[in-house]
Design a protein around this motif. Structure first.
Motif, PDB file in Angstrom:
ATOM      1  N   GLN A   1     -20.677  86.839   0.956  1.00 28.75           N
ATOM      2  CA  GLN A   1     -20.208  85.591   1.999  1.00 28.75           C
ATOM      3  C   GLN A   1     -22.073  85.735   2.012  1.00 28.75           C
ATOM      4  OE1 GLN A   1     -19.405  86.311   5.652  1.00 28.75           O
ATOM      5  NE2 GLN A   1     -20.362  84.708   6.925  1.00 28.75           N
ATOM      6  N   SER A   2     -22.873  87.575   1.842  1.00 30.49           N
ATOM      7  CA  SER A   2     -23.505  86.785   2.033  1.00 30.49           C
ATOM      8  C   SER A   2     -24.772  87.584   1.239  1.00 30.49           C
ATOM      9  CB  SER A   2     -24.856  88.584   2.727  1.00 30.49           C
ATOM     10  OG  SER A   2     -24.201  89.339   1.498  1.00 30.49           O
ATOM     11  N   GLN A   3     -24.001  87.268   0.104  1.00 28.62           N
ATOM     12  CA  GLN A   3     -24.999  86.419  -1.449  1.00 28.62           C
ATOM     13  C   GLN A   3     -26.146  87.298  -1.742  1.00 28.62           C
ATOM     14  OE1 GLN A   3     -24.028  81.923  -1.199  1.00 28.62           O
ATOM     15  NE2 GLN A   3     -22.008  82.491  -2.129  1.00 28.62           N
ATOM     16  N   GLY A   4     -26.614  88.179  -1.408  1.00 27.70           N
ATOM     17  CA  GLY A   4     -27.824  89.140  -1.323  1.00 27.70           C
ATOM     18  C   GLY A   4     -28.664  89.212  -0.564  1.00 27.70           C
ATOM     19  N   ARG A   5     -28.264  87.847   0.313  1.00 31.49           N
ATOM     20  CA  ARG A   5     -29.039  87.917   1.730  1.00 31.49           C
ATOM     21  C   ARG A   5     -28.349  88.894   2.843  1.00 31.49           C
ATOM     22  NH1 ARG A   5     -27.213  83.597   4.162  1.00 31.49           N
ATOM     23  NH2 ARG A   5     -26.129  83.144   2.546  1.00 31.49           N
ATOM     24  N   ASN A   6     -29.817  89.733   3.584  1.00 29.90           N
ATOM     25  CA  ASN A   6     -28.940  90.997   4.386  1.00 29.90           C
ATOM     26  C   ASN A   6     -28.902  91.774   4.002  1.00 29.90           C
ATOM     27  OD1 ASN A   6     -29.195  88.791   6.891  1.00 29.90           O
ATOM     28  ND2 ASN A   6     -27.527  87.980   6.359  1.00 29.90           N
ATOM     29  N   GLY A   7     -29.845  91.990   2.383  1.00 26.62           N
ATOM     30  CA  GLY A   7     -28.995  92.824   1.541  1.00 26.62           C
ATOM     31  C   GLY A   7     -28.891  94.620   2.243  1.00 26.62           C
ATOM     32  N   VAL A   8     -29.926  94.380   3.381  1.00 29.44           N
ATOM     33  CA  VAL A   8     -29.907  96.154   4.418  1.00 29.44           C
ATOM     34  C   VAL A   8     -28.956  96.658   4.967  1.00 29.44           C
ATOM     35  CG1 VAL A   8     -31.983  97.275   5.634  1.00 29.44           C
ATOM     36  CG2 VAL A   8     -32.758  95.328   4.559  1.00 29.44           C
ATOM     37  N   PHE A   9     -28.128  95.199   6.098  1.00 31.87           N
ATOM     38  CA  PHE A   9     -27.209  95.624   6.164  1.00 31.87           C
ATOM     39  C   PHE A   9     -25.865  95.789   5.646  1.00 31.87           C
ATOM     40  CE2 PHE A   9     -29.934  92.703   9.479  1.00 31.87           C
ATOM     41  CZ  PHE A   9     -30.264  93.572  10.397  1.00 31.87           C
ATOM     42  N   ILE A  10     -25.835  94.770   4.859  1.00 32.24           N
ATOM     43  CA  ILE A  10     -24.700  95.162   4.052  1.00 32.24           C
ATOM     44  C   ILE A  10     -25.219  96.793   2.919  1.00 32.24           C
ATOM     45  CG2 ILE A  10     -23.300  94.629   1.593  1.00 32.24           C
ATOM     46  CD1 ILE A  10     -23.301  91.983   3.885  1.00 32.24           C
ATOM     47  N   TYR A  11     -26.486  96.951   2.506  1.00 33.58           N
ATOM     48  CA  TYR A  11     -26.623  98.309   1.543  1.00 33.58           C
ATOM     49  C   TYR A  11     -25.300  99.018   2.483  1.00 33.58           C
ATOM     50  CZ  TYR A  11     -27.949  97.240  -2.606  1.00 33.58           C
ATOM     51  OH  TYR A  11     -28.392  96.692  -4.037  1.00 33.58           O
ATOM     52  N   ARG A  12     -26.681  99.486   3.595  1.00 36.29           N
ATOM     53  CA  ARG A  12     -26.364 100.377   4.623  1.00 36.29           C
ATOM     54  C   ARG A  12     -23.809 100.541   4.760  1.00 36.29           C
ATOM     55  NH1 ARG A  12     -30.278 100.293   8.894  1.00 36.29           N
ATOM     56  NH2 ARG A  12     -28.358  99.036  10.327  1.00 36.29           N
ATOM     57  N   LEU A  13     -23.462  99.277   4.984  1.00 37.95           N
ATOM     58  CA  LEU A  13     -22.403  99.289   5.240  1.00 37.95           C
ATOM     59  C   LEU A  13     -21.383 100.169   3.908  1.00 37.95           C
ATOM     60  CD1 LEU A  13     -19.644  98.108   6.298  1.00 37.95           C
ATOM     61  CD2 LEU A  13     -19.704  96.448   6.198  1.00 37.95           C
ATOM     62  N   ILE A  14     -22.155  99.747   2.415  1.00 42.23           N
ATOM     63  CA  ILE A  14     -21.482  99.878   1.306  1.00 42.23           C
ATOM     64  C   ILE A  14     -21.552 102.056   1.145  1.00 42.23           C
ATOM     65  CG2 ILE A  14     -22.296 100.016  -1.284  1.00 42.23           C
ATOM     66  CD1 ILE A  14     -22.759  97.148  -0.321  1.00 42.23           C
ATOM     67  N   PHE A  15     -22.411 102.154   2.046  1.00 41.22           N
ATOM     68  CA  PHE A  15     -22.903 103.261   1.586  1.00 41.22           C
ATOM     69  C   PHE A  15     -21.916 104.359   2.860  1.00 41.22           C
ATOM     70  CE2 PHE A  15     -24.728 106.942   4.860  1.00 41.22           C
ATOM     71  CZ  PHE A  15     -24.664 107.958   3.789  1.00 41.22           C
ATOM     72  N   ALA A  16     -21.668 103.536   4.285  1.00 38.93           N
ATOM     73  CA  ALA A  16     -20.715 103.904   5.277  1.00 38.93           C
ATOM     74  C   ALA A  16     -19.284 104.229   4.566  1.00 38.93           C
ATOM     75  CB  ALA A  16     -20.389 103.101   6.605  1.00 38.93           C
ATOM     76  N   VAL A  17     -19.404 103.079   3.743  1.00 40.45           N
ATOM     77  CA  VAL A  17     -17.787 103.332   2.921  1.00 40.45           C
ATOM     78  C   VAL A  17     -17.256 104.465   2.511  1.00 40.45           C
ATOM     79  CG1 VAL A  17     -16.504 101.180   1.766  1.00 40.45           C
ATOM     80  CG2 VAL A  17     -17.248 100.674   3.907  1.00 40.45           C
ATOM     81  N   ARG A  18     -18.740 103.844   0.902  1.00 37.54           N
ATOM     82  CA  ARG A  18     -18.832 104.946  -0.009  1.00 37.54           C
ATOM     83  C   ARG A  18     -18.477 106.864   0.384  1.00 37.54           C
ATOM     84  NH1 ARG A  18     -20.434 103.213  -4.821  1.00 37.54           N
ATOM     85  NH2 ARG A  18     -19.298 102.068  -5.734  1.00 37.54           N
ATOM     86  N   PHE A  19     -19.357 106.593   1.764  1.00 29.00           N
ATOM     87  CA  PHE A  19     -19.679 108.143   1.824  1.00 29.00           C
ATOM     88  C   PHE A  19     -18.184 108.255   2.742  1.00 29.00           C
ATOM     89  CE2 PHE A  19     -21.733 111.237   4.719  1.00 29.00           C
ATOM     90  CZ  PHE A  19     -21.633 112.728   4.582  1.00 29.00           C
ATOM     91  N   ALA A  20     -17.118 107.703   3.237  1.00 26.67           N
ATOM     92  CA  ALA A  20     -16.263 108.364   3.677  1.00 26.67           C
ATOM     93  C   ALA A  20     -15.419 108.017   2.238  1.00 26.67           C
ATOM     94  CB  ALA A  20     -15.744 106.418   4.539  1.00 26.67           C
ATOM     95  N   GLU A  21     -15.569 106.885   1.551  1.00 26.24           N
ATOM     96  CA  GLU A  21     -14.264 107.250   0.572  1.00 26.24           C
ATOM     97  C   GLU A  21     -14.320 109.008  -0.121  1.00 26.24           C
ATOM     98  OE1 GLU A  21     -14.222 102.224  -1.037  1.00 26.24           O
ATOM     99  OE2 GLU A  21     -15.125 104.376  -1.856  1.00 26.24           O
ATOM    100  N   TYR A  22     -16.079 109.426  -0.129  1.00 24.18           N
ATOM    101  CA  TYR A  22     -16.177 110.009  -0.995  1.00 24.18           C
ATOM    102  C   TYR A  22     -15.365 111.087  -0.010  1.00 24.18           C
ATOM    103  CZ  TYR A  22     -18.349 114.543  -0.929  1.00 24.18           C
ATOM    104  OH  TYR A  22     -19.152 115.894  -0.905  1.00 24.18           O
ATOM    105  N   HIS A  23     -15.347 111.799   1.322  1.00 20.56           N
ATOM    106  CA  HIS A  23     -14.869 112.673   2.067  1.00 20.56           C
ATOM    107  C   HIS A  23     -13.169 112.264   1.742  1.00 20.56           C
ATOM    108  CE1 HIS A  23     -17.964 115.002   4.155  1.00 20.56           C
ATOM    109  NE2 HIS A  23     -18.513 113.354   4.415  1.00 20.56           N
TER     110      HIS A  23
END
Lengths: 429, 681
Positions: free
Chosen positions: B533-555
């Motif tokens: 949906q974001s198509q590159g816009r608002n990347g800051v928030f999406i990146y933070r979310l990607i991190f949260a998801v990855r970090f959770a996946e890691y654990h």
């Protein structure tokens, strides 16, 4: 009008305020009994049951206000204990931390206490949600205070963003304020005073006119000032004009339309003056001549309500005051210039660039002090509550003339006469 | 009523226990009334479409046969609905329980059908004489003379000796009931007066052949026939006048005078019509209709008011009868007055009349006062507010408001935004509705779906977003992070999305890794949708979310003992800079156990070097005073043990990394890259 419900024994003392939540499914009430109660509507039976009930303040609670649900389930309450408190419903969040339910029986948690007021805080109202999580308070020290929440999830830190003495508030265009911004001058306004002590001196001045200062020798006039005054606020719900609110203060019978902006000091856009409209006033004296009766002092405004404008080209503001009158004011913002930039050039091109206003309805049906006025969500129906024990509705006709639209009252045969001034006088003791 | 129930505390004395009263302007509609309201709203919507289409084609609705015909049909639909409700209310067994009684719907029926007759003519009939239609209306709604009277008279041998005979005959003449007239005139052949026998015999064919507009295809033919017919009446009058004075009374009464009245009506003598109508107990309506049938059979709609004014002067309407007052205003061609009167009877009537009146250009389409509202919009808004007395009627409230221009739409916004979403999970599980379950499963269901749909239908995007925002806030409080995120995204509230991500990450800080991983598990699916949906816009928030998801996946992987893929997560997070700087220290600390695992070496040498790089950056920057940027989260995680404790933890990581690196060297994992990695250090 018809009665649709009843909560018996809601409070142990006079109820001072009641407010529906955003959806009309919950009602919060506060009272002289220092408690706040939250009631929930059982939609299947139409009855109201108490959901929460707690002692909120150390003195009478004067007003409660719900924050927009975008920010969560949050209440603010103001009190004679000179504080404003922020409450949050914590039924969901508190499972964490292990400090769960056993800690308190109430599901409403005190998040912040705002202690800047010097006297009783008479009103609190959250700003429209598009301005963020902000609230306005007004207290009997005549100060309007605007707070902004800095840490939203925790609600712990509230910054005092503005603090102004409403009585000494300057107008946007000092040159023309007395002519075009004040509808009429009924009482002298003092504009050159230092911030500190302004309120007291002005109040004292007003009271001197009434020759009432002998009533409370230790703190001249303050006791009756608290009793006779009215302090009220209401936000303009529109986003377009920026942060604007209406405030009534003390006993001067005026409501000021105040604009707040981050770059400037708050300024009065317009003053709505009830004084000259009183039939008993023959000609308002230009100078504070020694007067022997209280007629010169206008009646305090106890309640103000700014109607949602819903895209109309004008605003409606209702006031209720101790003279028993409900007034509806029609306030027109400046005509839009091409750039729609109204703060740049305020005193340039005459009346069109200024806020103007006048009374479009004045009703004395209550015949006794009006305690509350309130609009419906579309700004088409006004309700008022008076010490005659009646709720009255007001609507515009098809020709845009405001008219009574019904009333309802409670029979109180076993009680004292209905027209005794109860609410604030009782509070002042 | 309009704004829920009025919030009113009535201050009753100073007694101890204080009640709170609730009051409303209107009683919420009961089931029958609701059916009526919602059925007629369907017609209302069709009218809106009709008007909209006509306007878009720049067609003047009443000038165009097709559109006028369509509106007439719709007006008749309203009429028929009122009739059905009237019949229902009349036939129902529990009449006393009904909010609106049969007479109310009967009144709506008469008013609406009169409006249709006068203002929504059949296409082509706009300029035609109106008498016939008016008579039809009067005969439908105000039946006179009664059937019982006729039945009674029919049983008599000499009905003319009954008191009701002549009144019946006169009334039937006024009402154009030629068959009934003929029947009783026929009985007069038994009357002993031969004069009466003869005249009544002559009258019968005149009555039955009274030219009626609907028998002619052209008005001209009707006019000619009317003139001829009137000539024949004149002849009859001549005959009547020749009856000698002394035989005009049959000993029972003066039949001649009665018959003279009947003939007078047919002749169209205005003074006779007026007098007879009043004598028979008829009102101004009776006079008006008779006028348009006999006095001026070619009377047109537009000329009616002039006649009515005069008649009302002599026979005024009943001011205590709302229905009569509305009829009078409609007859007088005063639509504005009619609306005001109708509003007193039923706000439904005034709203729907006003709607059609504006379409027909009977009332001004622009505001006539300083309220910014046209008359139609005023009444429709009033009606919408009545509808709002029932919170469940919000859809209709919104539909009606949205037909009232920008102001109406803004008002609709206020209603829409306050529709209870009922997202909270019900307190007892029994009460959990299917809808709530579906919402929780990620479906757009229940109230939320309906509000969304309504917003979409009316183009209220801003409200839709606000509603989604509120929904997101509700889900956030319930820690339904996945749902909160998708609603936030639907609201396009990117800062709000950022706040949710912060809350998700906070879970890690306050609840520890395993709870965090569990909370985030339901976020992952919405992430993909968000990225798209974001198509590159608002990347800051999406990146933070990607991190949260990855970090959770890691654990999650680590706890599943999938060490290799867990290590892969770490590397990706650091390499692709998915992890915010403030989280590096935490991420690294969380690798300690992987590094110390004796059974497996999940990182390649190069990857170990990457970890070392990041560690060194944290340590060196922190020593240069940037500790806040790099260590804040780790400090929070260690329950505010301070920077010192955080640094100490990092030293542990360093030791573990050093050991791991040594193991790498010994076991030669990763090959040559190690050398260059070492050199860079």
């Amino acid at each position: 009008m018809i009665q649709t419900g009843l909560i018996q024994n809601a409070h142990n003392d006079l109820v001072t305020d009641a407010a529906y939540d955003f959806y009309g499914l919950r009602l919060v009430t506060c009272s002289l009994d220092q408690r706040i109660k939250v009631w929930q509507l059982d939609e299947s039976t139409g009855s109201w049951g108490v959901e929460d009930d707690w002692k909120a303040h150390d003195a009478a609670v004067t007003k409660v206000s719900w924050a927009h649900p975008e920010f969560g389930t949050i209440l603010a309450s103001s009190s004679f204990d000179r504080t404003v408190k922020i409450w949050e419903q914590t039924s969901y969040a508190e499972i964490e931390n292990g400090a769960s339910s056993s800690a308190s029986t109430s599901r409403w948690t005190e998040r912040a206490v705002l202690v800047d007021a010097k006297f009783s805080v008479r009103a609190v109202e959250f700003a429209p949600q598009h301005f963020g999580l902000k609230l306005a308070t007004i207290s009997s020290d005549n100060h309007l205070r605007i707070y902004e929440c800095l840490e939203q999830p925790s609600l712990a830190t509230w910054q005092l963003a503005e603090e102004v003495d409403v009585l000494s508030l300057p107008s946007t265009s000092p040159a023309s304020n007395s002519i075009s911004h004040t509808v009429t001058l009924g009482t002298p306004t003092q504009t050159t005073t230092t911030l500190e002590g302004t309120s007291v001196s002005l109040a004292a001045q007003a009271l001197q006119q009434q020759q009432q200062q002998n009533q409370a020798p230790s703190r001249p006039g303050l006791g009756s000032r608290e009793a006779d005054g009215g302090w009220c606020i209401s936000w303009c719900k529109d986003k377009y004009w920026g942060e604007v609110l209406a405030a009534g203060c003390g006993i001067d019978g005026k409501v000021k339309i105040i604009q707040l902006s981050p770059s400037r000091r708050p300024a009065t856009l317009l003053a709505l003056n009830t004084a000259p409209l009183r039939p008993s006033t023959d000609a308002a004296p230009k100078t504070p001549a020694p007067a022997t009766e209280s007629e010169i002092a206008p009646f305090a405004i106890t309640s103000v309500s700014w109607a949602p404008s819903c895209g109309r080209s004008y605003h409606l503001i209702a006031t209720g005051s101790r003279d028993g009158k409900v007034r509806i004011w029609r306030v027109k913002p400046p005509a839009l210039s091409d750039e729609a930039d109204f703060d740049g050039d305020v005193d340039g091109e005459g009346a069109e660039s200024k806020w103007t206003g006048g009374v479009v309805g004045e009703f004395d049906d209550h015949k006794s002090s009006v305690g509350r006025v309130e609009w419906n969500v579309t700004g088409t129906v006004l309700s008022s509550a008076g010490n005659d024990g009646r709720i009255r509705l007001w609507k515009a006709t098809a020709g845009n003339v405001w008219r009574p639209a019904g009333h309802i009252g409670v029979e109180q045969a076993d009680e004292q006469p209905p027209d005794v001034d109860m609410e604030e006088n009782a509070v002042a003791d | 009523m309009s704004w829920k129930k009025a919030p009113h505390h009535m201050k009753a004395g100073s007694s101890k226990r204080q009640p709170v009263y609730f009051a409303g302007e209107y009683l919420a509609p009961d089931a029958e009334r609701r059916t009526f309201l919602s059925d007629t709203s369907v017609i209302f919507n069709v009218v809106q479409n009709l008007v909209k289409t006509a306007r878009s084609k720049e067609i003047v609705l009443f000038d165009n046969g097709e559109t006028l015909g369509a509106l007439r049909k719709l007006a008749q639909d309203y009429v028929n609905f009122c009739k059905e409700c009237w019949i229902f209310a009349a036939e129902t067994t529990s009449k006393e329980l009904l909010q609106f009684h049969e007479d109310h719907y009967r009144q709506l029926h008469t008013c609406l059908s009169l409006f249709t007759v006068l203002y929504v003519p059949e296409p082509g009939m706009e300029g035609a004489p109106v008498g016939e239609e008016l008579l039809d209306w009067l005969n439908t709604h105000f039946i006179e003379p009664s059937t019982d009277e006729g039945k009674h008279l029919a049983t008599l041998d000499r009905p003319w000796e009954d008191d009701t005979f002549w009144p019946y005959l006169t009334r039937a003449t006024l009402r154009g009931l030629s068959k009934a007239c003929a029947f009783f005139l026929e009985t007069l052949s038994q009357h002993r007066s031969t004069y009466l026998q003869g005249i009544s015999r002559a009258l019968i064919p005149l009555l039955t052949n009274h030219p009626r507009l609907n028998q002619f295809s052209a008005e001209r033919d009707f006019a000619i026939a009317s003139r001829r017919w009137r000539d024949r009446i004149k002849t009859l009058r001549f005959e009547l006048d020749r009856v000698p004075e002394d035989v005009r009374d049959d000993g029972f009464q003066n039949w001649w005078e009665q018959l003279s009245d009947v003939v007078g009506i047919l002749e169209g003598r205005s003074e006779v019509v007026k007098r007879v109508c009043v004598e028979l107990g008829g009102d101004w309506k009776e006079v008006c209709v008779a006028w348009s049938m006999f006095v001026d059979p070619r009377l047109r709609r537009q000329d009616l008011p002039d006649v009515v004014v005069e008649i009302l002067d002599e026979v005024p309407p009943d001011p205590t009868n709302q229905e009569d007052v509305i009829h009078a205003s409609l007859f007088l061609g005063k639509p504005v007055q009619a609306l005001r009167d109708a509003a007193h009877m039923d706000i439904w009537l005034s709203a729907h009349l006003a709607d059609m009146m504006e379409a027909l250009e009977l009332i001004e389409p622009t505001p006539t006062d300083d309220s910014d509202l046209s008359l139609r919009n005023y009444y429709v808004i009033q009606f919408a507010e009545y509808l709002h007395s029932d919170l469940n009627c919000w859809r209709h409230t919104v539909d009606y408001l949205c037909t009232c221009g920008e102001i109406g739409k803004k008002m609709a916004d206020e209603i829409l935004i306050r529709v209870p979403l009922r997202l909270q999970s019900p307190k007892d599980s029994d009460a959990a509705t299917q809808e709530s379950a579906r919402i929780r499963a990620g479906d757009l269901a229940g109230m939320l779906k309906e509000v969304n749909a309504s917003c979409f239908d009316h183009g209220r995007e801003e409200v839709r977003r606000m509603v989604c925002k509120i929904a997101a806030q509700t889900f956030l409080r319930e820690k339904e992070y996945g749902l909160a995120l998708s609603y936030c995204a639907s609201a396009e509230d990117w800062p709000g999305l950022g706040r949710i991500v912060d809350r998700v990450l906070e879970e890690y800080i306050t609840q520890g890794p395993s709870n965090f991983a569990r909370s985030v598990a339901n976020v992952a699916p919405s992430l993909h949708a968000l990225q798209a949906q974001s198509q590159g816009r608002n990347g800051v928030f999406i990146y933070r979310l990607i991190f949260a998801v990855r970090f959770a996946e890691y654990h999650q992987r680590k706890s599943n003992k999938e060490y290799l893929s867990a290590a892969g997560d770490i590397v990706v997070m650091l390499k692709e800079e998915v992890a915010p700087r403030s989280w590096w220290a935490v991420v690294l600390t969380d690798t300690t156990d992987l590094l110390r695992n004796n059974e497996i070496m999940p990182f390649t040498t190069a990857e170990a070097v990457l970890l070392l790089h990041k560690l060194e950056e944290i340590l060196s920057r922190s020593s240069h005073g940037a500790g806040k940027d790099y260590l804040s989260i780790l400090i929070q995680c260690s329950k505010n043990g301070g920077e010192k404790l955080a640094l100490q933890k990092l030293q542990d990581v360093r030791l573990a990394l050093a050991k791991y690196y040594a193991r790498c060297a010994v076991m030669n994992v990763g090959g040559k890259t190690t050398v260059s990695g070492m050199l860079n250090m």
